[in-house]
Design a protein around this motif. Sequence first.
Motif, PDB file in Angstrom:
ATOM      1  N   LEU A 269       2.297   6.576  -6.075  1.00 45.55           N
ATOM      2  CA  LEU A 269       1.608   6.317  -7.341  1.00 45.55           C
ATOM      3  C   LEU A 269       1.247   4.838  -7.469  1.00 45.55           C
ATOM      4  CD1 LEU A 269       3.705   8.521  -9.804  1.00 45.55           C
ATOM      5  CD2 LEU A 269       1.328   8.890  -9.132  1.00 45.55           C
ATOM      6  N   LEU A 270       2.165   3.963  -7.090  1.00 40.77           N
ATOM      7  CA  LEU A 270       1.901   2.527  -7.180  1.00 40.77           C
ATOM      8  C   LEU A 270       0.804   2.106  -6.210  1.00 40.77           C
ATOM      9  CD1 LEU A 270       5.544   1.140  -7.491  1.00 40.77           C
ATOM     10  CD2 LEU A 270       3.798   1.213  -9.271  1.00 40.77           C
ATOM     11  N   ARG A 271       0.825   2.673  -5.011  1.00 45.46           N
ATOM     12  CA  ARG A 271      -0.229   2.339  -4.040  1.00 45.46           C
ATOM     13  C   ARG A 271      -1.581   2.818  -4.531  1.00 45.46           C
ATOM     14  NH1 ARG A 271       0.115   4.396   2.139  1.00 45.46           N
ATOM     15  NH2 ARG A 271      -0.491   6.357   1.118  1.00 45.46           N
ATOM     16  N   ARG A 272      -1.600   3.984  -5.155  1.00 48.04           N
ATOM     17  CA  ARG A 272      -2.839   4.510  -5.711  1.00 48.04           C
ATOM     18  C   ARG A 272      -3.371   3.611  -6.818  1.00 48.04           C
ATOM     19  NH1 ARG A 272      -6.569   8.623  -4.388  1.00 48.04           N
ATOM     20  NH2 ARG A 272      -7.615   9.286  -6.298  1.00 48.04           N
ATOM     21  N   ALA A 273      -2.474   3.005  -7.577  1.00 47.56           N
ATOM     22  CA  ALA A 273      -2.871   2.133  -8.690  1.00 47.56           C
ATOM     23  C   ALA A 273      -3.209   0.717  -8.244  1.00 47.56           C
ATOM     24  CB  ALA A 273      -1.763   2.093  -9.736  1.00 47.56           C
ATOM     25  N   GLY A 274      -3.138   0.426  -6.932  1.00 46.71           N
ATOM     26  CA  GLY A 274      -3.451  -0.907  -6.441  1.00 46.71           C
ATOM     27  C   GLY A 274      -2.367  -1.929  -6.723  1.00 46.71           C
ATOM     28  N   PHE A 275      -1.127  -1.487  -6.715  1.00 45.06           N
ATOM     29  CA  PHE A 275       0.005  -2.371  -7.027  1.00 45.06           C
ATOM     30  C   PHE A 275       0.145  -3.466  -5.979  1.00 45.06           C
ATOM     31  CE2 PHE A 275       4.520  -3.378  -6.449  1.00 45.06           C
ATOM     32  CZ  PHE A 275       4.862  -3.778  -7.727  1.00 45.06           C
ATOM     33  N   ARG A 276       0.437  -4.698  -6.450  1.00 46.05           N
ATOM     34  CA  ARG A 276       0.688  -5.824  -5.554  1.00 46.05           C
ATOM     35  C   ARG A 276       2.150  -6.245  -5.700  1.00 46.05           C
ATOM     36  NH1 ARG A 276      -4.500  -9.655  -6.512  1.00 46.05           N
ATOM     37  NH2 ARG A 276      -2.991 -10.676  -7.877  1.00 46.05           N
ATOM     38  N   PRO A 277       2.922  -6.257  -4.601  1.00 46.35           N
ATOM     39  CA  PRO A 277       4.356  -6.585  -4.694  1.00 46.35           C
ATOM     40  C   PRO A 277       4.650  -7.972  -5.234  1.00 46.35           C
ATOM     41  CG  PRO A 277       3.860  -5.537  -2.592  1.00 46.35           C
ATOM     42  CD  PRO A 277       2.536  -5.835  -3.249  1.00 46.35           C
ATOM     43  N   ALA A 278       3.673  -8.859  -5.233  1.00 47.26           N
ATOM     44  CA  ALA A 278       3.910 -10.202  -5.768  1.00 47.26           C
ATOM     45  C   ALA A 278       4.193 -10.183  -7.257  1.00 47.26           C
ATOM     46  CB  ALA A 278       2.706 -11.102  -5.477  1.00 47.26           C
TER      47      ALA A 278
END
Length: 339
Positions: A102-111
């Motif tokens: 879900l986070l990858r789909r939302a374009g999440f950045r680990p920073a």
Amino acid sequence: MGRADERLRPYAADGLRLAAVMVAYYVAAKVGLQQQLVRGQVTPFWPPTGIALVALMFWGPRMWPGIALGAFLVNVSLGPGIVPVLAITAGNTLAPVCAYLLLRRAGFRPALDRLQDALALVFLGALGGMLISATVGTGVLLASGAVSAHEFWPTWSVWWTGDAMGILIIAPFLLAARTARWPRGVPVLRWAEAVALLGGTAAVTAVATNASFNLLFLVVPFLIWAAFRFQLIGAAPCALIASVIAIYAGAVESGPFSGQDLLAMMIILQAFNGTVALTALLLSAAVTERNHTLKEIEKVCDHLREALTRLALEEKFDGAPGAWPPYPKGHDHRRQHRP
């Protein structure tokens, strides 16, 4: 032989990572189980979910076997049977994997340098993804007779909030630690401020969780201080310290948790933990995003100033009668004669 070693090297690296994830999951689970509230295996703070999610962010979905093995080793010693344990293991593995997707789909950045990343971690990673593990785990305990029907929702609430707190408290701390670098040339007062911030957070939380009346709100100013002055690298450790102390106080039923039933204690504890995590995470992300925006504005202003300066010089030399533009750098003006 050398080529064979080169081909096997990526597999060996993945094997070491899987082993590290499994060990980290198991150790973190044992720590979380020290504060169990329901049936010896349901706790208000489950650090392995944060570790599992960060491992997936760092090394990708192929880390799921390490998560599954760690979850199985933890639950097999708790029961209630091999089939329920396998089902609980599946839920504990599927929840962080779905949260990661879900986070990858939302374009999440680990920073975590944008407010939208912090909101995604809260609503998609923690509150949304952990519905799977809580529902599967509590349903398995109910079906196996480990908990009764009237204990379903209290058990589910402890399981869900515990898994969500593992994401909200542990994941930002690990993500901040991964990008942290030992600062050089930092003034002594800056170090003193950081030590005072961490020590003050621990001291105020300890006092608030042992007082006979509710003083938990006194922790919030320290989190605001940490977020504004140090962003995530300061706010994440403060949130972790405050939450761990509060969870311990809830487990021993001291201070504001004294004399409360399970539901009331969970409401107080998780309201505090949620406030701590959200304040640290969202405010630090907002401050970081603001700082980046200010830096970009400064860069644009510098470029604009340089462009205006060049334009003014060009107009000056073009408009002055008989004026000659400045010689190029390195040009020998003594060889140049005016007509």
